[in-house]
Design a protein around this motif. Structure first.
Motif, mmCIF file in Angstrom:
data_model
loop_
_atom_site.group_PDB
_atom_site.id
_atom_site.type_symbol
_atom_site.label_atom_id
_atom_site.label_comp_id
_atom_site.label_asym_id
_atom_site.label_seq_id
_atom_site.Cartn_x
_atom_site.Cartn_y
_atom_site.Cartn_z
ATOM 1 N N LEU A 198 -2.232 -7.647 -1.458
ATOM 2 C CA LEU A 198 -1.514 -6.721 -2.327
ATOM 3 C C LEU A 198 -2.479 -5.806 -3.062
ATOM 4 C CD1 LEU A 198 1.090 -5.716 -3.647
ATOM 5 C CD2 LEU A 198 0.861 -7.559 -5.326
ATOM 6 N N ARG A 199 -3.574 -6.381 -3.562
ATOM 7 C CA ARG A 199 -4.584 -5.579 -4.259
ATOM 8 C C ARG A 199 -5.179 -4.523 -3.331
ATOM 9 N NH1 ARG A 199 -10.156 -8.286 -6.158
ATOM 10 N NH2 ARG A 199 -10.351 -8.268 -3.884
ATOM 11 N N SER A 200 -5.469 -4.931 -2.096
ATOM 12 C CA SER A 200 -6.032 -3.993 -1.126
ATOM 13 C C SER A 200 -5.082 -2.836 -0.844
ATOM 14 C CB SER A 200 -6.354 -4.734 0.172
ATOM 15 O OG SER A 200 -6.772 -3.842 1.181
ATOM 16 N N ARG A 201 -3.787 -3.160 -0.673
ATOM 17 C CA ARG A 201 -2.798 -2.112 -0.404
ATOM 18 C C ARG A 201 -2.628 -1.182 -1.601
ATOM 19 N NH1 ARG A 201 -3.158 -2.059 4.854
ATOM 20 N NH2 ARG A 201 -2.807 -4.130 5.760
ATOM 21 N N LEU A 202 -2.629 -1.755 -2.809
ATOM 22 C CA LEU A 202 -2.489 -0.947 -4.022
ATOM 23 C C LEU A 202 -3.676 -0.008 -4.197
ATOM 24 C CD1 LEU A 202 -1.062 -3.514 -6.611
ATOM 25 C CD2 LEU A 202 0.104 -1.508 -5.658
ATOM 26 N N ILE A 203 -4.880 -0.517 -3.931
ATOM 27 C CA ILE A 203 -6.076 0.321 -4.062
ATOM 28 C C ILE A 203 -6.006 1.506 -3.105
ATOM 29 C CG2 ILE A 203 -8.566 0.385 -3.642
ATOM 30 C CD1 ILE A 203 -8.704 -2.471 -4.729
ATOM 31 N N LYS A 204 -5.588 1.259 -1.866
ATOM 32 C CA LYS A 204 -5.489 2.339 -0.881
ATOM 33 C C LYS A 204 -4.419 3.359 -1.283
ATOM 34 C CE LYS A 204 -7.116 -0.480 3.000
ATOM 35 N NZ LYS A 204 -6.772 -1.112 4.290
ATOM 36 N N ALA A 205 -3.282 2.867 -1.787
ATOM 37 C CA ALA A 205 -2.216 3.771 -2.198
ATOM 38 C C ALA A 205 -2.637 4.615 -3.401
ATOM 39 C CB ALA A 205 -0.957 2.970 -2.529
ATOM 40 N N ILE A 206 -3.285 3.985 -4.382
ATOM 41 C CA ILE A 206 -3.731 4.719 -5.571
ATOM 42 C C ILE A 206 -4.838 5.704 -5.213
ATOM 43 C CG2 ILE A 206 -4.869 4.455 -7.810
ATOM 44 C CD1 ILE A 206 -3.413 1.787 -8.112
ATOM 45 N N ALA A 207 -5.735 5.306 -4.294
ATOM 46 C CA ALA A 207 -6.802 6.214 -3.863
ATOM 47 C C ALA A 207 -6.213 7.453 -3.187
ATOM 48 C CB ALA A 207 -7.749 5.488 -2.919
ATOM 49 N N ALA A 208 -5.209 7.252 -2.334
ATOM 50 C CA ALA A 208 -4.559 8.393 -1.677
ATOM 51 C C ALA A 208 -3.881 9.299 -2.703
ATOM 52 C CB ALA A 208 -3.532 7.885 -0.661
ATOM 53 N N LEU A 209 -3.231 8.692 -3.688
ATOM 54 C CA LEU A 209 -2.566 9.467 -4.737
ATOM 55 C C LEU A 209 -3.586 10.241 -5.567
ATOM 56 C CD1 LEU A 209 0.275 9.960 -5.976
ATOM 57 C CD2 LEU A 209 -0.218 8.116 -7.569
#
Length: 263
Positions: A21-32
């Protein structure tokens, strides 16, 4: 195995899920964040694009002028605009990260059933945004501009001098309202897919749906009849289209079940 062993055994899968979950959140926030920086750099150009409905409604003969009344107002408007654009641009990546997080817990047929909804959601949102840009917003601005009053002897001149923040807030409200309401076919079709509703139920509840749609349009749009009708009418058409799509799905499902029982 003791209770402590059970707790220890369940702890490892939980930690794995949290790390994932942390990995997915980091990728989503980085894209944003990356999309936000890019949109902020081109904020003026994006704002000029969003001004087209206003320019179209006013016509080439009118010299448009937008104002801001506080030193920081336009800067904050650019930040809001950049964040709004970033959500648009980063949404496919965010949706993919959500799907990759939940996909391991789905069966193969559930994954295949989920993918069309994953594709339809952004497409319908973009369809709603396009309807706002090319139809609803020019129509609404034409209505608002028709209230202007030319000065005459003994009569005051009343002209629209729009603020940058208020115009951006108006068109963002329109886009979000239409984008959300255009998700109705996805939601209703998904509910029909899992057997909660059917086409007959949708037809029976049509009158309640009409009331609900107009109530939602009144809440999600500016407090004028033109804006409310511009959202309610296409949403009602989408509701009717959903009934048709659900009915086709039911017929297809019935054929598959008949073929399976016949064999």
């Amino acid at each position: 195995m003791t209770a402590d062993d059970d707790i220890e055994a369940s702890r490892a899968p939980l930690m794995e899920h949290l790390i994932e979950l942390r990995s997915r959140l980091i990728k989503a926030i980085a894209a944003l964040f990356i999309a936000f920086i890019a949109c902020f750099f081109f904020a003026d150009d994006i704002f000029n694009i969003l001004l087209w409905p206003y320019e179209f409604a006013a016509g080439p003969q009118k010299d448009l002028q937008l104002i801001y009344t506080a030193p920081q107002e336009y800067f904050l408007t650019q930040i809001k605009l950049a964040l709004f654009g970033a959500v648009f641009i980063a949404f496919p990546i965010i949706a993919i990260q959500i799907y990759k997080f939940v996909a391991p817990g789905l069966y193969k047929h559930e994954k295949s059933a989920f993918v069309p909804y994953l594709i339809a959601t952004p497409l319908l949102f973009l369809l709603g945004a396009a309807f706002v840009y090319f139809v609803a917003m020019p129509f609404a601005m034409s209505f608002f501009l028709s209230m202007e009053q030319q000065g005459a002897p003994g009569q005051a001149s009343i002209q629209l001098m729009a603020r940058t923040s208020e115009y951006l807030g108006l068109i963002m409200t329109f886009i979000l309202a239409f984008g959300i309401c255009f998700q109705m076919p996805v939601i209703l079709t998904l509910l029909a897919q899992i057997g909660i509703i059917d086409s007959q139920w949708l037809r029976q509840k049509r009158k309640y749906a009409i009331v609900a749609i107009f109530a939602i349009a009144a809440v999600m749009t500016p407090p004028d009849v033109i804006s409310q009708f511009s959202l309610a009418i296409p949403t009602l058409l989408l509701y009717e289209a959903t009934i048709y799509v659900v009915r086709l799905t039911e017929k297809k499902k019935a054929k598959v079940e008949a073929a399976a029982s016949g064999s």
